[in-house]
Design a protein around this motif. Structure first.
Motif, PDB file in Angstrom:
ATOM      1  N   TRP A   1     -32.868 -24.373  22.070  1.00  0.00           N
ATOM      2  CA  TRP A   1     -32.396 -24.613  23.431  1.00  0.00           C
ATOM      3  C   TRP A   1     -30.984 -25.176  23.398  1.00  0.00           C
ATOM      4  O   TRP A   1     -30.156 -24.838  24.235  1.00  0.00           O
ATOM      5  CB  TRP A   1     -33.341 -25.543  24.187  1.00  0.00           C
TER       6      TRP A   1
ATOM      7  N   VAL B   1     -28.618 -22.274  22.909  1.00  0.00           N
ATOM      8  CA  VAL B   1     -28.616 -21.384  24.073  1.00  0.00           C
ATOM      9  C   VAL B   1     -27.837 -21.989  25.237  1.00  0.00           C
ATOM     10  O   VAL B   1     -27.187 -21.277  26.000  1.00  0.00           O
ATOM     11  CB  VAL B   1     -30.064 -21.055  24.507  1.00  0.00           C
TER      12      VAL B   1
ATOM     13  N   LEU C   1     -25.594 -15.995  25.044  1.00  0.00           N
ATOM     14  CA  LEU C   1     -25.567 -15.540  26.435  1.00  0.00           C
ATOM     15  C   LEU C   1     -24.137 -15.595  26.984  1.00  0.00           C
ATOM     16  O   LEU C   1     -23.706 -14.677  27.694  1.00  0.00           O
ATOM     17  CB  LEU C   1     -26.500 -16.392  27.295  1.00  0.00           C
TER      18      LEU C   1
ATOM     19  N   THR D   1     -33.824 -13.946  23.701  1.00  0.00           N
ATOM     20  CA  THR D   1     -33.399 -15.293  23.350  1.00  0.00           C
ATOM     21  C   THR D   1     -34.486 -16.310  23.671  1.00  0.00           C
ATOM     22  O   THR D   1     -34.811 -17.167  22.841  1.00  0.00           O
ATOM     23  CB  THR D   1     -32.078 -15.642  24.071  1.00  0.00           C
TER      24      THR D   1
ATOM     25  N   VAL E   1     -36.481 -18.620  20.928  1.00  0.00           N
ATOM     26  CA  VAL E   1     -36.496 -20.089  21.006  1.00  0.00           C
ATOM     27  C   VAL E   1     -37.932 -20.593  21.022  1.00  0.00           C
ATOM     28  O   VAL E   1     -38.290 -21.509  20.283  1.00  0.00           O
ATOM     29  CB  VAL E   1     -35.715 -20.585  22.245  1.00  0.00           C
TER      30      VAL E   1
ATOM     31  N   GLU F   1     -32.633 -19.665  16.814  1.00  0.00           N
ATOM     32  CA  GLU F   1     -32.025 -20.109  18.064  1.00  0.00           C
ATOM     33  C   GLU F   1     -32.782 -21.339  18.560  1.00  0.00           C
ATOM     34  O   GLU F   1     -33.963 -21.510  18.281  1.00  0.00           O
ATOM     35  CB  GLU F   1     -32.068 -18.995  19.105  1.00  0.00           C
TER      36      GLU F   1
ATOM     37  N   SER G   1     -23.081 -20.227  23.165  1.00  0.00           N
ATOM     38  CA  SER G   1     -24.330 -19.495  23.365  1.00  0.00           C
ATOM     39  C   SER G   1     -24.113 -17.994  23.285  1.00  0.00           C
ATOM     40  O   SER G   1     -23.099 -17.457  23.750  1.00  0.00           O
ATOM     41  CB  SER G   1     -24.899 -19.845  24.743  1.00  0.00           C
TER      42      SER G   1
END
Length: 176
Positions: free
Chosen positions: A121, A124, A131, A103, A107, A119, A129
């Protein structure tokens, strides 16, 4: 060992599904249909679930395919046709570490993921996200893979808990 013609690869975000799909496509001479390309339009607009299901069903009616994921609105479609499910059941720390590195790389590089999407910030660090998806979906996906493996009425399921085990299987897998 029978060489599969219809393969579903399943695992949590960041477990290596797409990487494995690309390798299997080359090894087995099967077409790979990246699921992200089927689910996301430009601008991260999600394809309506009914259309996702239709797209997946069209692929699964074919005799040869690899899919690198299966989601809630249509998971039953590839499961009903797969010759083999490959489950990437790696420890959370490993798959999350891979996902985090990937990721950040995407980015920073601006790498295109699917249909022009990238992707950022902002994505994310958002509640949506990838994640967060990993953290909230890990246990559920793991239980699902293990249940599939225990179900004799479904397709055969190979679960790999360590990358070295997957590599050994790939080495022994006959090509087409």
């Amino acid at each position: 060992m029978t060489v599969p013609s219809r393969v579903l690869i399943y695992g949590v975000h960041g477990s290596g599904k797409s990487t494995l799909a690309a390798r299997l496509a080359t090894r087995l001479g099967l077409p790979w249909y990246p699921v992200d390309d089927l689910l996301w339009e430009p601008g991260w607009v999600e394809v309506p679930v009914a259309e996702q299901r239709n797209r997946i069903a069209q692929i699964c009616r074919r005799d040869h395919w690899i899919l690198d994921g299966a989601y809630h609105g249509w998971r039953d479609v590839p499961l009903a046709r797969a010759d083999l499910v490959v489950g990437l059941d790696y420890p959370r720390w490993l798959s999350f570490g891979w996902l985090l590195r990937r990721t950040v790389r995407r980015v920073v590089s601006g790498e295109e993921i699917c249909n022009g999407n990238r992707e950022s910030w902002h994505s994310v660090l958002s509640a949506e996200s990838i994640l967060v998806w990993h953290l909230t979906g890990f246990g559920r996906m793991r239980r699902r893979m293990r249940a599939w493996q225990a179900d004799p009425s479904g397709p055969p399921v190979l679960l790999f808990r360590h990358p070295a085990d997957l590599e050994r299987w790939l080495t022994d897998l006959p090509g087409r």
